[in-house]
Write a protein that holds these residues in place. Sequence first.
Motif, PDB file in Angstrom:
ATOM      1  N   LEU A 656       0.835  -1.202   0.000  1.00 42.85           N
ATOM      2  CA  LEU A 656       0.000   0.000   0.000  1.00 42.85           C
ATOM      3  C   LEU A 656       0.871   1.254   0.000  1.00 42.85           C
ATOM      4  CD1 LEU A 656      -2.832   1.290   0.261  1.00 42.85           C
ATOM      5  CD2 LEU A 656      -2.592   1.054   2.749  1.00 42.85           C
ATOM      6  N   GLY A 659       2.293   1.924  -3.385  1.00 46.64           N
ATOM      7  CA  GLY A 659       1.358   2.104  -4.475  1.00 46.64           C
ATOM      8  C   GLY A 659       1.119   0.885  -5.324  1.00 46.64           C
ATOM      9  N   ALA A 662      -4.115  -0.427  -4.157  1.00 48.21           N
ATOM     10  CA  ALA A 662      -4.873   0.747  -3.719  1.00 48.21           C
ATOM     11  C   ALA A 662      -5.491   0.483  -2.352  1.00 48.21           C
ATOM     12  CB  ALA A 662      -5.954   1.078  -4.747  1.00 48.21           C
ATOM     13  N   GLY A 663      -6.080   1.537  -1.774  1.00 49.54           N
ATOM     14  CA  GLY A 663      -6.652   1.413  -0.445  1.00 49.54           C
ATOM     15  C   GLY A 663      -7.762   0.375  -0.358  1.00 49.54           C
ATOM     16  N   THR A 715      -8.662  -2.094   8.134  1.00 49.41           N
ATOM     17  CA  THR A 715      -7.421  -1.344   7.937  1.00 49.41           C
ATOM     18  C   THR A 715      -6.311  -2.056   8.708  1.00 49.41           C
ATOM     19  OG1 THR A 715      -7.742   0.079   9.862  1.00 49.41           O
ATOM     20  CG2 THR A 715      -8.719   0.798   7.778  1.00 49.41           C
ATOM     21  N   HIS A 918     -14.113   6.761  -2.021  1.00 47.03           N
ATOM     22  CA  HIS A 918     -12.831   6.347  -2.584  1.00 47.03           C
ATOM     23  C   HIS A 918     -11.690   7.185  -1.988  1.00 47.03           C
ATOM     24  CE1 HIS A 918      -9.848   5.008  -5.507  1.00 47.03           C
ATOM     25  NE2 HIS A 918      -9.540   6.284  -5.703  1.00 47.03           N
ATOM     26  N   THR A 921     -11.206   6.337   1.698  1.00 46.87           N
ATOM     27  CA  THR A 921     -10.632   4.996   1.851  1.00 46.87           C
ATOM     28  C   THR A 921      -9.136   5.007   1.541  1.00 46.87           C
ATOM     29  OG1 THR A 921     -12.732   3.936   1.270  1.00 46.87           O
ATOM     30  CG2 THR A 921     -10.737   2.615   1.033  1.00 46.87           C
ATOM     31  N   GLU A 922      -8.759   5.640   0.439  1.00 45.44           N
ATOM     32  CA  GLU A 922      -7.347   5.670   0.061  1.00 45.44           C
ATOM     33  C   GLU A 922      -6.506   6.387   1.128  1.00 45.44           C
ATOM     34  OE1 GLU A 922      -6.090   4.042  -2.624  1.00 45.44           O
ATOM     35  OE2 GLU A 922      -8.148   3.320  -2.798  1.00 45.44           O
ATOM     36  N   GLN A 925      -6.648   4.417   4.669  1.00 50.57           N
ATOM     37  CA  GLN A 925      -5.880   3.173   4.644  1.00 50.57           C
ATOM     38  C   GLN A 925      -4.387   3.474   4.749  1.00 50.57           C
ATOM     39  OE1 GLN A 925      -6.414   0.032   4.843  1.00 50.57           O
ATOM     40  NE2 GLN A 925      -8.496  -0.428   4.181  1.00 50.57           N
ATOM     41  N   LEU A 926      -3.916   4.455   3.988  1.00 55.28           N
ATOM     42  CA  LEU A 926      -2.485   4.786   4.016  1.00 55.28           C
ATOM     43  C   LEU A 926      -2.085   5.355   5.372  1.00 55.28           C
ATOM     44  CD1 LEU A 926       0.197   4.962   2.581  1.00 55.28           C
ATOM     45  CD2 LEU A 926      -0.510   7.155   1.620  1.00 55.28           C
ATOM     46  N   LEU A 951      -1.814  10.663  -3.862  1.00 53.70           N
ATOM     47  CA  LEU A 951      -3.088   9.941  -3.945  1.00 53.70           C
ATOM     48  C   LEU A 951      -4.235  10.874  -4.325  1.00 53.70           C
ATOM     49  CD1 LEU A 951      -3.113   7.508  -0.866  1.00 53.70           C
ATOM     50  CD2 LEU A 951      -3.168   6.888  -3.288  1.00 53.70           C
TER      51      LEU A 951
END
Length: 981
Positions: A656, A659, A662-663, A715, A918, A921-922, A925-926, A951
């Motif tokens: 993650l 890259g 994705a998340g 997560t 989206h 989430t991205e 998550q990161l 992102l």
Amino acid sequence: MVAGGESGSLLAEVKACTIWPLNKTEAKAAQAVLKELCRAEPELAAPLGEEAVNDFLTAALSLSPFLRETLTLAPHLLLSAWREPLPALLAARVEAARQSWRQGEGESPASEAEVMARLRLTKRDVAFLLALADLGRVHDARTTTLWLSRLADAAIAAAIDHLLVQGAQAGKLELQDLDDPSRGSGLVVLGMGKLGARELNYSSDIDLVVFFDPLAGRLKAPEDASETYGRMMRRLIRILQDRTGHGYVFRTDLRLRPDPGSTPLAIPVEAALIYYEGRGQNWERAAFIKARPVAGDIAAGEAFLKELQPFIYRRYLDYAAIADIHSIKRQIHVHKGHGAIAVKGHNVKLGRGGIREIEFFAQTQQLIAGGRMPDLRLRATEAALAGLQAAGWIDAETAEELTEAYWFLRDVEHRIQMVRDEQSHVLPSTEAELKRIALMMGFEGVAGFSAALEKRLRTVERRYAQLFEHEEGLSVDGNLVFTGQKDDPDTLRTLAKLGFARPEDMSRVIRTWHYGRYRATQSVEARERLTELTPRLLQTFGKSRRADEALLRFDQFLSGLPAGIQLFSLLSNNPPLLDLLVDVMAAAPRLADIIAARPHVFDGMLDPRLMAEVPTRDYLSARLQSFLSGARLYEDILDRLRIFAAEQRFLIGIRLLTGVIAGASAGRAFTDLADLVIAEAFEAVRRELAAAHGQIAGGRVALVGMGKLGSRELTAGSDVDLILLYEHDDESDESDGAKPLDAVRYYTRFTQRLIAALSAPTAEGVLYEVDMRLRPSGNKGPVATRLKAFRRYQQEEAWTWEHMALTRARLIAGDRGLIAEAEAIIADILGLKRDVGKVKADVREMRALIEAEKPARNLWDFKLMAGGLIDLEFMAQTLRLTDARPVRMGLTTAEALASLGTGRTRADDLDLVCRALHLYTELSQLIRTSIDGDFETEAAPAGLTDRLLKLADCPDMKALEGEIRQMSRAVRRVFQGLVVG
């Protein structure tokens, strides 16, 4: 000059040399001494009557108080210097030293006091004769150093023979031959440094390392070997260096042995070989270039050095050593007075352009190429330079310049020391005392001497700099020196320039790596690879906003590694992997902490397929089964599950961060991993419980995943929401095992054990924190729920928020039949026709309650903020509860919105909420992968903020925060439109 004085006596040869006295006062004092000598030794009248001899001796005694004092104590030395040829005179003295251990008074062996006195008197005689020969240019520095080395060899060998005989007489040893005690003794005494190279100066320490072969069979009590030989070496030091009325022989240093702070003075041969093979450092390799057996069992010493050759000289061209050896020399410059070329106060040994730079110039290249070129394995500096020239390693001009400068500087060093017999390499800082050295060198004054000295120093400095100017390991602009005990000021400036806020602390940390105190840096190969990596590591860490923290995480990581050579070698040959590791330390503190606390998780990064394979359920399942193979015991299975889960969570996070995924894919991967691990733990608990308590008739169990586990959106740091369902025959009263339990207690025990298996902290960590508050009646209800009771509760008692939670339910483990029954019940509950107005009112009330009790901490609290993840999840759940159409279980929030929102919300609104989901989430998550706790823009690692901006396709954090605010306001508008209507 007639080298060696072969045509006659010493005083006959000095006629050709001219030196000048220090001043008239000192000259008169010297003349008075010479006149007194003539009265004491009338035979001296003849040589002293010769003007050239008288002038030379007057000058010599005026320049060297040591010579004047010695001659006053031993006038016979001057008579010997007149009568006998110098080589024979010196050879006799050296032989006398070698035999000093033999017979004492009467028929008894020489006592220790007698040996000490004989050696000191001999050293005095030889030092006096050599100083006169040196000043009179009868000898050059080559011959002087050779005779001093021969004397040291003889003194050490005599002392060792004496100690061995003493040991035999005390009943500690059995010797082959009392007349030749050292032969076959297994005691190895190696001369290091200038002694090994036969290049001793007047006041040199003699560096020794001592080993013994326990298999030589000389000790009557082999178990006492270290104590016996250690006591012997302490006596050796006393014999050689204690000052008595006769002075001393040589200061003796045994600190070049392996790990001198924690090892005895004498070490078993096998232990030494193991140390050098596993932990030997480059500076030790350089030291052993000059190593030579000087005493004890010479044959055993030669055999030891032969066995050590692969350590000293690597088979392949060893460019990795160059930075390490160079750093030793540069670290020496930390000491006062070594920083710039000067004359007054300059250290001709350790200062810039000095003797040590010439030695390192040769030794470094010997280390690099000596493995493939045996002709370069030479101890003496001049011979090494000639060998390098012959091999084409350096040109003839370089060899000639450095050789000439070397012996010039050695002459200067000798004169500094022969003034007062002091161990010094520093030129005087006053004009008057500097004149003394200039005159001893044959110059008429300070100006000529200073010019000649500075010329040599600058020549050496230039040649030395040329050797290292293209050094790959030091590509950073500035010093990076981490050898020794003190900080190099230039290195501290370099670290600060690279971006480190606390350069002194960082320098201390990096020095720890080179001392081999971590398991990962104990081998010489590992340290060499790490030395190569250090400049690049520091450059990359320095780009981080908090470089110090990143470096400290890397240090913690190193401290926990079981070994380093494999990793460092891999990183040396795989720059992208090195960049990845540095990125983790600099951009993802949470992942860095995981590596530091549990270094084994890094093993997965060594898999070259890591970035090529997406962690699908099948991918993870295959690896889990392989990892669990062979595990039979309950605790072993749980420990392996903890190890596997930690490693795979980490590797998903790495993908993650870089890259590769994705998340949303990360959420599914984290969930698939949890499903597999929890299912295995579930089965292990079921077997363990059955072994202890048997089984319930008709007993079946199933596990429901709720929350993000149910919707496949976990997560990196998520806990898991679980409900345990069970069913059994109505007639069964209790289990059929040795320790029977009734059904309620049985499944309660099952649930408690499962929670413990997943969340109890152990040496291998925690699998998952478990939350069971979504079970019927929440914390007030039983931890395990019978399926019948679950159905009844959901149909008759559950609140709207509980049915909302049920929209994310997913069966993840257990009995297939019970899973099917539970899925049918959940589908029936969710398919009930509801009062849409009441549902929306309940959703509004619940959202308001959450906002009141748990307000968002900041803009980056994507879950709780207005228009954040809870709003999006509540929208999906509201759509599900107010839509009677059947929908498969386990949909993600995005899938649920896309499936249920079509036709029920405006297309633009649906597109908006999906885009917002989206983005959230991205980003989340990161962030959850990279840090623990709240995200603060100012405190975030620079590497993480860079990735967040990439992102979101935003130029800076201000723009990203503006995007989040705008998106959240739009989501809140859509949410209110849905739940109010």
